[in-house]
Design an enzyme around this catalytic site. Structure first.
Site, mmCIF file in Angstrom:
data_model
loop_
_atom_site.group_PDB
_atom_site.id
_atom_site.type_symbol
_atom_site.label_atom_id
_atom_site.label_comp_id
_atom_site.label_asym_id
_atom_site.label_seq_id
_atom_site.Cartn_x
_atom_site.Cartn_y
_atom_site.Cartn_z
ATOM 1 N N HIS A 17 0.048 -43.530 -28.312
ATOM 2 C CA HIS A 17 -1.396 -44.389 -28.013
ATOM 3 C C HIS A 17 -0.564 -45.079 -28.452
ATOM 4 O O HIS A 17 -1.548 -46.777 -28.747
ATOM 5 C CB HIS A 17 -2.249 -43.199 -28.330
ATOM 6 C CG HIS A 17 -2.778 -42.402 -27.918
ATOM 7 N ND1 HIS A 17 -2.546 -40.894 -27.465
ATOM 8 C CD2 HIS A 17 -3.008 -42.259 -26.073
ATOM 9 C CE1 HIS A 17 -3.603 -40.273 -26.698
ATOM 10 N NE2 HIS A 17 -3.661 -41.298 -25.856
ATOM 11 N N LYS A 41 -17.093 -31.984 -22.369
ATOM 12 C CA LYS A 41 -15.680 -31.228 -22.815
ATOM 13 C C LYS A 41 -14.916 -31.339 -24.080
ATOM 14 O O LYS A 41 -15.535 -32.352 -24.895
ATOM 15 C CB LYS A 41 -14.804 -32.246 -22.205
ATOM 16 C CG LYS A 41 -12.996 -31.980 -21.610
ATOM 17 C CD LYS A 41 -13.039 -33.234 -21.209
ATOM 18 C CE LYS A 41 -10.863 -33.251 -21.527
ATOM 19 N NZ LYS A 41 -10.643 -34.321 -20.315
ATOM 20 N N ARG A 90 2.317 -45.353 -18.363
ATOM 21 C CA ARG A 90 3.341 -43.994 -18.664
ATOM 22 C C ARG A 90 4.723 -43.828 -17.558
ATOM 23 O O ARG A 90 6.075 -44.301 -17.743
ATOM 24 C CB ARG A 90 3.481 -42.680 -18.936
ATOM 25 C CG ARG A 90 3.071 -42.775 -19.864
ATOM 26 C CD ARG A 90 1.907 -41.749 -20.132
ATOM 27 N NE ARG A 90 0.580 -41.299 -19.662
ATOM 28 C CZ ARG A 90 0.240 -39.713 -19.737
ATOM 29 N NH1 ARG A 90 0.648 -39.096 -20.726
ATOM 30 N NH2 ARG A 90 -0.651 -40.085 -18.721
ATOM 31 N N SER A 127 -1.178 -36.376 -25.097
ATOM 32 C CA SER A 127 -2.077 -35.499 -25.652
ATOM 33 C C SER A 127 -1.945 -33.622 -25.607
ATOM 34 O O SER A 127 -1.837 -32.706 -26.698
ATOM 35 C CB SER A 127 -3.586 -35.934 -26.117
ATOM 36 O OG SER A 127 -3.451 -37.422 -26.681
#
Ligand code: PNS
Length: 164
Positions: A17, A41, A90, A127
């Site tokens: 990040h 969440k 990514r 993460s």
């Protein structure tokens, strides 16, 4: 003045990040890192903790600030007069969903998405994987800023020693 947003969950922020935030900060006059508040969440870190970690780890960049938002990202962009969303890519597997979101967002509002390829050393980093590895006692210190690694270690229970 060009103003971009780097949105995400950041639960927790990783070196991947920060790499994208740093590169966005070189391209735009102002960058806002915006943490999504998702009431459906519950993450490992609450919103206040994520904001604090991001503030600490981005403190070195004068043109980067940290905020939270809920609801649609495009509504947040409208309120803050932000015209660009910056996302890291990514791998090709990220692209399908990111493209859908980018096209939806540009259809909903006059906001463009710019993709920055992550540095190769971060291409596997997420993460959720970091949390999973750390929860089993794995060393993730090379993947996180030191402040985040320390906060993660405080959050997770000490792993049980392996049975012989
Ligand atoms: O770090 P993440 O979880 O991949 O970030 C995803 C995020 C927060 C960028 C995305 O879920 C988002 O923008 N959510 C806000 C709600 C929204 O605008 N949804 C429509 C997207 S097309």
């Amino acid at each position: 003045m060009t103003h971009a947003v780097c949105p995400g969950s950041f639960d927790p922020p990783t070196l991947g990040h920060l790499d994208i935030i740093a590169r966005a900060a070189r391209l735009f006059d102002t960058v806002t890192v915006a943490v999504l508040v998702n009431p459906n969440k519950t993450g490992l870190f609450d919103t206040a903790e994520r904001l604090e970690l991001l503030r600490t780890t981005t403190a070195g960049w004068a043109n980067v600030s940290v905020d939270s938002f809920h609801g649609l990202l495009v509504d947040y962009c409208r309120r803050r007069h932000i015209s660009a969303i910056v996302k890291g890519l990514r791998a090709v597997s990220d692209f399908d969903y990111e493209l859908q979101m980018a096209q939806m967002n540009s259809g909903l509002a006059d906001v463009d998405t710019l993709f920055i390829p992550t540095s190769p050393e971060h291409s596997f980093l997420s993460s959720s994987l970091v949390k999973q590895v750390a929860s089993y006692g794995g060393d993730v210190s090379a993947l996180l800023p030191p402040e985040v690694n320390a906060a993660l270690r405080r959050k997770l229970p000490t792993p049980l020693p392996e049975r012989p």
